[in-house]
Write an enzyme that holds these catalytic residues in place. Structure first.
Site, PDB file in Angstrom:
ATOM      1  CB  SER A 172      -8.388  -0.643   5.854  1.00 11.31           C
ATOM      2  OG  SER A 172      -8.943   0.607   6.178  1.00 11.31           O
ATOM      3  CB  SER A 174      -7.290   2.294   3.482  1.00 14.12           C
ATOM      4  OG  SER A 174      -6.614   1.416   4.367  1.00 14.12           O
ATOM      5  CE  LYS A 197      -3.549   0.077   2.812  1.00 13.37           C
ATOM      6  NZ  LYS A 197      -4.439  -0.103   3.994  1.00 13.37           N
TER       7      LYS A 197
END
Length: 448
Positions: free
Chosen positions: A173, A149, A74
């Site tokens: 997330s 996320s 990420k």
């Protein structure tokens, strides 16, 4: 053609039946072919060199748990030599000088890092859209969100750009994008991944630390493989490869559609979500005792969680607040207006609420809830109005995830069906005793 199982692919690499260069070249081609999905915000220029180095290490007999497998991280995790934006235009983009501790852990297991994937600003949201790059789109319907996320990670895995990948989960997330993209998403208990607690188990205001790292994968075995690598210890994969999933039976599973956000928001399940929940419960009921759970959540949970969830925003070294997205800018302002006493009170109160969650859930071996309340929303769905509307829409889409982070326990989302549009629908299982092995075994049973 690669096997759908990452575990099989890993084993083929370990036996020398495939090279890391072959696999990496294939994944890079997939990334280029599907650039319109917005999953990647940076593609590593040296990926093929890293794959060649992995093959050379293999020839020397140096083989890690994930040796030669491509993955990504990420855009919240620093990867040495790669830019980190944190999904924001309000901070200068920097090139990391060293790896984040989780990146270093997986690099030591032999992964080939293909780049960085899209996130919401500071990882705040359940959708991966920001002001610095194109939104991450759902590979199964590019007009819709891949979640957040860890939305770029989930999109990349579901689209075949990488075989599996680590995410992080501070309010859902990992589980939200996993459910949106038809993957298994595991949120481990706090402390299960050593790199998550290098600075302790509580935040500066005394609240339970919300964010943990967890695997995103196509099935339970692949999730167990990655979880073991993230921990640097063999446990969950051998457990699943043994007789445990077959022997596991007669658990007491309580189910509920009650959400702690109900005091402030209307929470309702779309027919697709309700049907998927019923399907999941029916599969569980083939081996276990499934019964309704009478749960009662604190009325002040929504405001207390929001205060703790956003408190850290006031400490972010933003260069220009006007460059923030509306959600981050609004909630950063509220955090700045919150006094130290109010922040400490919210932290203390959230610990009390967490204890009550665990107390109620502990009447069961596992608690089952719907994963999401509907199919994934369209791109732009959340940002059409104010920050308050944005936040409300997120809570209404994912009304069952943040409470697990508050309780510091483990949970997993598992695909169990599809909507009429062909989009995956999932169920969430919570382990009040933080038994990740149990959750992975149940996922294996459901996916049979």
């Amino acid at each position: 053609m690669f096997p759908s199982s990452t575990l099989k692919l890993r084993d083929e690499l370990a036996r020398g039946e495939r090279s890391s260069r072959e696999v990496t070249e294939h994944c890079l081609a997939r990334i280029e072919e599907q650039a319109d999905l917005g999953a990647f915000v940076h593609v590593a220029e040296n990926a093929m060199e890293a794959a060649a180095a992995a093959d050379a290490a293999h020839a020397r007999g140096e083989i890690g748990r994930l040796h030669g497998l491509p993955t990504a991280f990420k855009d919240l995790n620093e990867v040495a030599g790669m830019p980190t934006t944190y999904g924001t235009a309000a901070m200068p983009t920097t090139v990391a000088e060293r790896d984040h501790s989780l990146v270093a852990r997986l690099r030591s297991e032999g992964v080939v890092i293909l780049g960085k994937t899209q996130v919401p600003e500071f990882g705040l949201s359940s959708y991966s859209e920001n002001l610095v790059a194109a939104p991450s789109r759902n590979p199964l319907d590019p007009t819709r969100s891949s979640g957040g996320s860890s939305g770029g990670q989930a999109a990349a895995i579901a689209a075949g750009m990488i075989p599996l990948g680590p995410g992080s989960d501070g309010g859902g997330s990992v589980r939200i994008p996993a459910a949106a993209c038809g993957l298994v998403g595991l949120k481990p208990s706090l402390g299960r991944i050593p790199s998550d607690v290098l600075d302790g188990y509580n935040d500066p205001m005394g609240a339970p630390k919300l964010a943990v790292s967890g695997p995103l994968a196509h099935d339970a075995l692949d999730a167990a493989l990655l979880l073991d690598a993230m921990r640097g210890k063999d446990h969950y994969l051998p457990l699943l490869q043994g007789s445990y999933p077959e022997r596991l039976s007669d658990l007491k599973i309580g189910y509920s559609t009650h959400s702690p956000f109900e005091p402030v928001y209307e929470i309702s399940l779309a027919p697709e979500a309700r049907d998927a929940f019923t399907q999941g419960l029916e599969r569980l009921g083939q081996r276990h005792r499934v019964e309704p759970a009478d749960l009662h959540y604190a009325e002040d949970y929504p405001e207390t969680f929001a205060a703790v969830w956003t408190n850290g925003l006031k400490h972010v070294p933003v260069s220009d607040d006007s460059l923030l997205g509306e959600l981050a800018r609004d909630f950063r302002g509220r955090a700045a207006d919150r006094s130290l006493e109010q922040s400490l009170q919210a932290g203390s109160r959230l610990k009390q609420i967490a204890a009550d969650f665990v107390r109620q859930w502990s009447a069961f071996d596992v608690v089952a809830t719907p994963a999401m309340a509907s199919i994934p929303p369209s791109i732009g769905h959340y940002t059409q109005s104010t920050a308050d509307v944005d936040y409300m829409l997120q809570c209404q889409y994912a009304p069952y995830t943040s409470m697990v982070n508050v309780a510091s326990v483990a949970a997993i989302t598992i695909p169990v069906g599809h909507s009429k549009e062909g989009l995956p629908m999932s169920i969430q299982l919570i382990s009040p005793r933080s038994d990740e092995g149990l959750l992975l075994a149940l996922a294996a049973q459901i996916q049979l």
